[in-house]
Design a protein around this motif. Structure first.
Motif, mmCIF file in Angstrom:
data_model
loop_
_atom_site.group_PDB
_atom_site.id
_atom_site.type_symbol
_atom_site.label_atom_id
_atom_site.label_comp_id
_atom_site.label_asym_id
_atom_site.label_seq_id
_atom_site.Cartn_x
_atom_site.Cartn_y
_atom_site.Cartn_z
ATOM 1 N N ALA A 1 52.029 46.459 43.902
ATOM 2 C CA ALA A 1 52.315 47.751 44.510
ATOM 3 C C ALA A 1 51.057 48.539 44.852
ATOM 4 N N GLU A 2 49.871 47.961 44.688
ATOM 5 C CA GLU A 2 48.637 48.681 45.004
ATOM 6 C C GLU A 2 48.507 48.874 46.510
ATOM 7 N N PRO A 3 47.739 49.892 46.933
ATOM 8 C CA PRO A 3 47.571 50.118 48.374
ATOM 9 C C PRO A 3 46.862 48.937 49.035
ATOM 10 N N ALA A 4 47.258 48.636 50.247
ATOM 11 C CA ALA A 4 46.654 47.526 50.986
ATOM 12 C C ALA A 4 45.367 47.978 51.665
ATOM 13 N N ILE A 5 44.440 47.048 51.787
ATOM 14 C CA ILE A 5 43.184 47.275 52.489
ATOM 15 C C ILE A 5 43.341 46.691 53.882
ATOM 16 N N ALA A 6 43.031 47.477 54.902
ATOM 17 C CA ALA A 6 43.080 46.950 56.266
ATOM 18 C C ALA A 6 42.003 45.889 56.382
ATOM 19 N N MET B 1 36.717 40.048 56.801
ATOM 20 C CA MET B 1 36.852 40.467 55.402
ATOM 21 C C MET B 1 36.801 39.260 54.470
ATOM 22 N N GLN B 2 35.898 39.328 53.497
ATOM 23 C CA GLN B 2 35.771 38.287 52.481
ATOM 24 C C GLN B 2 35.968 38.925 51.109
ATOM 25 N N ALA B 3 36.232 38.103 50.097
ATOM 26 C CA ALA B 3 36.484 38.607 48.749
ATOM 27 C C ALA B 3 35.208 38.862 47.965
ATOM 28 N N ASP B 4 34.042 38.550 48.513
ATOM 29 C CA ASP B 4 32.799 38.698 47.761
ATOM 30 C C ASP B 4 32.463 40.152 47.433
ATOM 31 N N THR C 1 41.306 24.905 48.948
ATOM 32 C CA THR C 1 42.719 24.662 49.196
ATOM 33 C C THR C 1 43.455 25.218 47.989
ATOM 34 N N ASP C 2 44.316 26.149 48.187
ATOM 35 C CA ASP C 2 45.024 26.881 47.124
ATOM 36 C C ASP C 2 44.117 27.893 46.429
ATOM 37 N N VAL C 3 42.939 27.486 46.004
ATOM 38 C CA VAL C 3 41.929 28.400 45.463
ATOM 39 C C VAL C 3 40.757 28.352 46.430
ATOM 40 N N TYR C 4 40.316 29.520 46.883
ATOM 41 C CA TYR C 4 39.272 29.612 47.892
ATOM 42 C C TYR C 4 38.036 30.300 47.306
ATOM 43 N N THR C 5 36.871 29.957 47.837
ATOM 44 C CA THR C 5 35.639 30.613 47.404
ATOM 45 C C THR C 5 35.605 32.041 47.941
ATOM 46 N N ASP C 6 34.802 32.898 47.306
ATOM 47 C CA ASP C 6 34.786 34.304 47.706
ATOM 48 C C ASP C 6 34.094 34.542 49.047
ATOM 49 N N ASP C 7 33.469 33.513 49.620
ATOM 50 C CA ASP C 7 32.893 33.664 50.953
ATOM 51 C C ASP C 7 33.844 33.161 52.041
ATOM 52 N N SER C 8 35.059 32.812 51.660
ATOM 53 C CA SER C 8 36.094 32.481 52.641
ATOM 54 C C SER C 8 36.649 33.781 53.216
ATOM 55 N N TYR C 9 37.175 33.693 54.409
ATOM 56 C CA TYR C 9 37.736 34.872 55.063
ATOM 57 C C TYR C 9 39.200 35.003 54.658
ATOM 58 N N VAL C 10 39.551 36.152 54.101
ATOM 59 C CA VAL C 10 40.849 36.363 53.469
ATOM 60 C C VAL C 10 42.013 36.077 54.415
ATOM 61 N N CYS C 11 42.015 36.678 55.586
ATOM 62 C CA CYS C 11 43.140 36.486 56.504
ATOM 63 C C CYS C 11 43.202 35.045 57.006
ATOM 64 N N SER C 12 42.060 34.436 57.239
ATOM 65 C CA SER C 12 42.037 33.034 57.657
ATOM 66 C C SER C 12 42.554 32.127 56.545
ATOM 67 N N ALA C 13 42.220 32.439 55.296
ATOM 68 C CA ALA C 13 42.733 31.656 54.167
ATOM 69 C C ALA C 13 44.251 31.784 54.071
ATOM 70 N N ALA C 14 44.776 32.966 54.357
ATOM 71 C CA ALA C 14 46.231 33.164 54.331
ATOM 72 C C ALA C 14 46.915 32.326 55.411
ATOM 73 N N VAL C 15 46.287 32.192 56.580
ATOM 74 C CA VAL C 15 46.829 31.329 57.632
ATOM 75 C C VAL C 15 46.742 29.874 57.180
ATOM 76 N N HIS C 16 45.601 29.482 56.631
ATOM 77 C CA HIS C 16 45.404 28.107 56.143
ATOM 78 C C HIS C 16 46.470 27.743 55.125
ATOM 79 N N ARG C 17 46.810 28.685 54.286
ATOM 80 C CA ARG C 17 47.803 28.479 53.225
ATOM 81 C C ARG C 17 49.234 28.548 53.744
ATOM 82 N N GLY C 18 49.425 29.027 54.982
ATOM 83 C CA GLY C 18 50.756 29.103 55.578
ATOM 84 C C GLY C 18 51.528 30.354 55.215
ATOM 85 N N LEU C 19 50.848 31.387 54.736
ATOM 86 C CA LEU C 19 51.527 32.612 54.321
ATOM 87 C C LEU C 19 51.788 33.568 55.476
ATOM 88 N N ILE C 20 50.891 33.578 56.449
ATOM 89 C CA ILE C 20 51.030 34.425 57.634
ATOM 90 C C ILE C 20 50.599 33.591 58.836
#
Length: 81
Positions: free
Chosen positions: A7-12, A17-20, A46-65
């Motif tokens: 339920a935390e606020p989303a970051i645009a 955007m990377q997790a680093d 794959t399933d777990v991504y490094t923090d220099d991966s791009y968040v939205c691209s990882a979500a596409v790779h994972r099939g979530l969006i």
């Protein structure tokens, strides 16, 4: 990367955007709003991504969006090796 469940606020999240930015915060869940038609970038993992991966691209790779529609995703930060 997983579908949004927290339920935390989303970051645009732009396509660059990377997790680093949250290094050292293991266990934290961060939610991102990926805008439609964002540019795809490299991801590492794959399933777990490094923090220099791009968040939205990882979500596409994972099939979530899709790149076309974007969407909300949450990531849980893990300890690195």
């Amino acid at each position: 990367v997983r579908n949004r469940t927290a339920a935390e606020p989303a970051i645009a999240a732009g396509s660059h955007m990377q997790a680093d930015s949250w290094s050292g915060q293991a266990g934290r869940i961060v939610t991102f709003a990926c805008s439609p038609n964002f540019e795809l970038h490299t991801v590492y993992g794959t399933d777990v991504y490094t923090d220099d991966s791009y968040v939205c691209s990882a979500a596409v790779h994972r099939g979530l969006i899709t790149q076309k529609t974007g969407g909300m995703v949450s990531i849980q930060l893990l300890e690195g090796d």
